[in-house]
Motif scaffolding. Sequence first.
Motif, PDB file in Angstrom:
ATOM      1  N   TYR A 111       0.939  -1.276   0.159  1.00  0.00           N
ATOM      2  CA  TYR A 111       0.118  -0.016   0.017  1.00  0.00           C
ATOM      3  C   TYR A 111       1.060   1.214  -0.075  1.00  0.00           C
ATOM      4  O   TYR A 111       0.585   2.271  -0.430  1.00  0.00           O
ATOM      5  N   THR A 144      -2.886   7.934  -0.212  1.00  0.00           N
ATOM      6  CA  THR A 144      -3.029   6.846   0.437  1.00  0.00           C
ATOM      7  C   THR A 144      -3.132   6.990   2.035  1.00  0.00           C
ATOM      8  O   THR A 144      -2.259   7.447   2.473  1.00  0.00           O
ATOM      9  N   HIS A 148      -7.946   0.509   1.967  1.00  0.00           N
ATOM     10  CA  HIS A 148      -6.710   0.172   2.522  1.00  0.00           C
ATOM     11  C   HIS A 148      -7.262   0.162   4.290  1.00  0.00           C
ATOM     12  O   HIS A 148      -6.589   0.783   4.934  1.00  0.00           O
TER      13      HIS A 148
END
Length: 1098
Positions: free
Chosen positions: A281, A295, A425
């Motif tokens: 990630y 992110t 995520h």
Amino acid sequence: MRLLNVHTFRFEEYHNESDVPPYVVASHRWQAGTEAMIEDIELRRNTETKGYKKVEGFAKYIREHIVGVDWVWIDTCCVTQHSTKEVDEAVRSMFRWYANAYILKTSMDSRLVNGTRRGWTLQELLAPQVVIFLSQGWDVIGHKIDKACIDMHTLEIGPSLVPAIAEVTRIPESVLYEYEQSSKLTVEEKLTWTVGRDTMKGEDMYYSLLGIFGVDMRLSYGEGRVKAKARLLRKIAKSALASEPSTSTAQPTQQPRITPHRTAHTQYTGYENSLRDLECYIPFAKPERDYLSQTIVVLLGMGGIGKSEMVLQLIKNNSRTIHDRRWAVLWVDCNSSTSASTDFKRISTQYNWPVSEASMIVDTRDRLARLPEPALLVLDNCDDESVDYGSYIPHNLLVTVVLTTRLVDASKYASSDPQDSSKEHVIHLDGLTPDSAASLLMMMSDPKRRRPGDDELARKIVKALGFHPLAINVAGSLIRDGRKTFQEYATALEGQVIEGDDLSQKINATFEVSAQALAMSTHPSAKNALALLNILPYMHHQGISEQTFVRAWAYEEEVLSWYDEQGEFRYENDKNGGWKLTDASAGIAKNKSWRRALKKRWKKDVKEIPQERLSNPDLDIKHLSQWHVAKCREFLCSQPLKQKKTAFREARAHLARLSMITTNSDTNDPDMDSISVHLLITAWAKHRNFQRYEAWATAACVLALSTEGSGDWQPFSATLEPHLAASFSSFASSLEPDSEVNSSHRRQLCRIWYLYAWQLHQVENPQQINCCERLLEQTRILSVDGAGEEQVTEAEYLLAVVYQRNGRVVEALELLKNVVQARESLAVDHPTRLVSQHELARAYLANRQVTQAVELLEHVIRIRESLGEDHRSRLASQHELAHVYIEDGQVAPAVKLLEHVVWVREKSLAEDHPERLISQHELARAYSEDGQVARAVELLEHVVQVEERSLAQDHPKRLASQHKLACAYFDDKQTVRAVELLEHVVSVKQKCLAEDHVERLKSQYELGRAYREIGRYQEALVLIEHVVSVESKTLSVDDPSRMLSVDLLAYIQEESAELELEANAKASMQAPHGDVSADEVIEEGGNATGGAEASSQD
């Protein structure tokens, strides 16, 4: 730009925007296959289609209702749709075209919600000042018109739809009225406006935002919505960077690396797959151009499950890439608002960002949102359900965020996979598998001590511990240290764990097994280790430095030197009203270094407190006592400093071996090592201790002694701050003073609070007010008990100083009046009395009671004339008095006084010393007020030159000097230089100060004044209208600043109108009569409203 004439139905192209006549933009919803294209209008074909009828309807409405406007722009027919070049130009220019036009907006089913759902509608709602909403039958539904121009339009407008539009679109009303108001919104907040909207082409959702964000980029239909968004965000980030003032002096040569006060565990197992997911990630190795979105990863799991450890492993495993690609690593402990503020402050300090203490988190977050280089921001321990951790997240493609939490609901903060929006995520850590848990326990044990059957015992132990990583680490550490075999540990655990216990009880059980092992150990360091474990929970759980203890132990000796062997105070009044050692103490105090240190420290202090303190030390709260030393020594008994350091390190190492704490060192110097304690261990240690007040008091006395009795800022103040705040919070929230603290102890607590409060005040910690208020409350209780009034007065003085620093001037003023009155019994030249009067004068000035401030400061100056001319207190009072003189209009005495202060400080202080610079700045201000403009300019140029070498570009003091220099240039008729410098100052302040910040508004006002002076009326008008608009929301009608702004705006408007009339009259006189109609003359003026008014007059 191509426009359609509403009378002739012919097109006209304009290549220079200054030549474009007044026009209307017709907004509508596209209906595929029915719209009239440019060819249809030119060839008069397909005239019966809905699209053609719609164009005719718009033209008719404009002819009948909008006088003086002959042109319309409609996206369907004013742009050649098959020309990529024209479409590209139109999309990239649309926001600007809308801003210069009326907007007529049709709502085909007359329902507002449907009419505002198109992606392109955002620009139509935000850019223009005037929007008229029409029904399908061409009736007016309502309007969105800038409040400033609502009276300028005579056409039918209907009711205001702004409140309804704001509710449907989630766009603030202030932004709908004036788009400039959106400058204080973040990129992410603006992007939320697109939620629920649609466009025919996916890319248009983001192409329609170009003007809203003020960026430009080529169109690339076919790239898809995701890439279009990513390109837009990169453009926004680059635009923000380009407009950010250069801060080369403020940027660190290396990217900051702010990690928690512990290192990654060397033995790590069990979460390999989760760690691999986390590494996938985080875009450590990805080129910045490939970032499609920000992110944000959420690590979810119960306390001690290994979330923070996983992030540490991530940083360790990728340390080379982090270094090579210049990633910043920033760690924020969000366990409390205080710890979060402290760590955000560490970040702002690393980058040398000037941020407000009152809004530390928000200001630092906003700075991170403009960070031009990649960073990993870890928000650790986000476990409070009442906190919106989204407000901690900077919205910047380059800042990757990892958030660790126990809260399931916190998964809402996670970002989605750019390629698969259904995949968030979020990484769930539910504990180790039985095999990996047993493997970890076996790995931690000593292979040489293993016995047959230990594998099976390991499985039994980890099952009893719920496969919890922290508990397994603590258990394994005890076994590895040789304190327990696997069998012995399993037996000990059975005595602690009861069937039916929840996981938290099982985890606490393993902590208790280790504590009992320490209690039963005969090892020399075990007792001290257990004592250390008892007091650590009452400090902040990270960054507990050895130096904190060392300073406390060193200061113990000084405190004890104030008392003789019988515990009596060593000092008494001498015949001259001074002080001296008692006869008995003079013989006892054989240590000359103690006596020298004591005289150096107390010669001033004893003169500054009432003489009664010498006969009764209990009346003083400013200094610590033998009680504090005795409490501190409950951790390590009396022994030489070197032996204490050795014993402390052994105790620390003992706890670290048992995994009850972790140690961290940024250097090879063991003196700089610090301790971190897991929050689960902290909570358990507090709960198990039945003498909590005693443990807290020992920790508090260590911290109080560690201040070295100083209320001033010290090099250790910043590192000590979180521990003082945590100690105060622990007492205020969990200890009951009435039940555990008697009168004698309360007096000792007041001494602790006094030092805490001054130190927290120096670093502007949010707890400073609470601590001062608690101090005053407790001293008043003691006063009732007959312990004297001076301690109450001292507490009132400290609280007043803190109130004044935090803007609570009225409350500070009342307290200071009490303080000054209470200290009138002191000698006229008593330093404590004079300090109180000086502070009261400052409060008078802050409350705009200038006359009282002048009288009091003149009195203080007369008394302090007996001090040396370079004495800091004397110079400070002279400087303050000069400042008040200027406020009172007494410029001549201010100049004389400041010239003396500057002369003295220039002799004794370095060129870049803050006190020297501030007095030079104030003298320049006085020169300017006195009409000595050239001298003011000369002095301010020197100050600015020095500050530009030593301060960051957006430092408040540097900006203040530049602002003052620009004003001096203006007064010296150097208007062009004034404008250039003010434009720079305003640009910088708009980046770092809130819209309604008084300093930002002050510079904008001065720039508007300068614009007016050089004839740039339109720029002056826009700027001062903005200042007046902001001040109308924040200042009273009779506020002097607001009145000045309103007057200036009136002058500019009047002068602008006169110039416009002169220009129109001149144009009319120069035009050949009979050849040009009045309407054509008016049209040259380029103002639709002005044209309508002129036509009616003709």
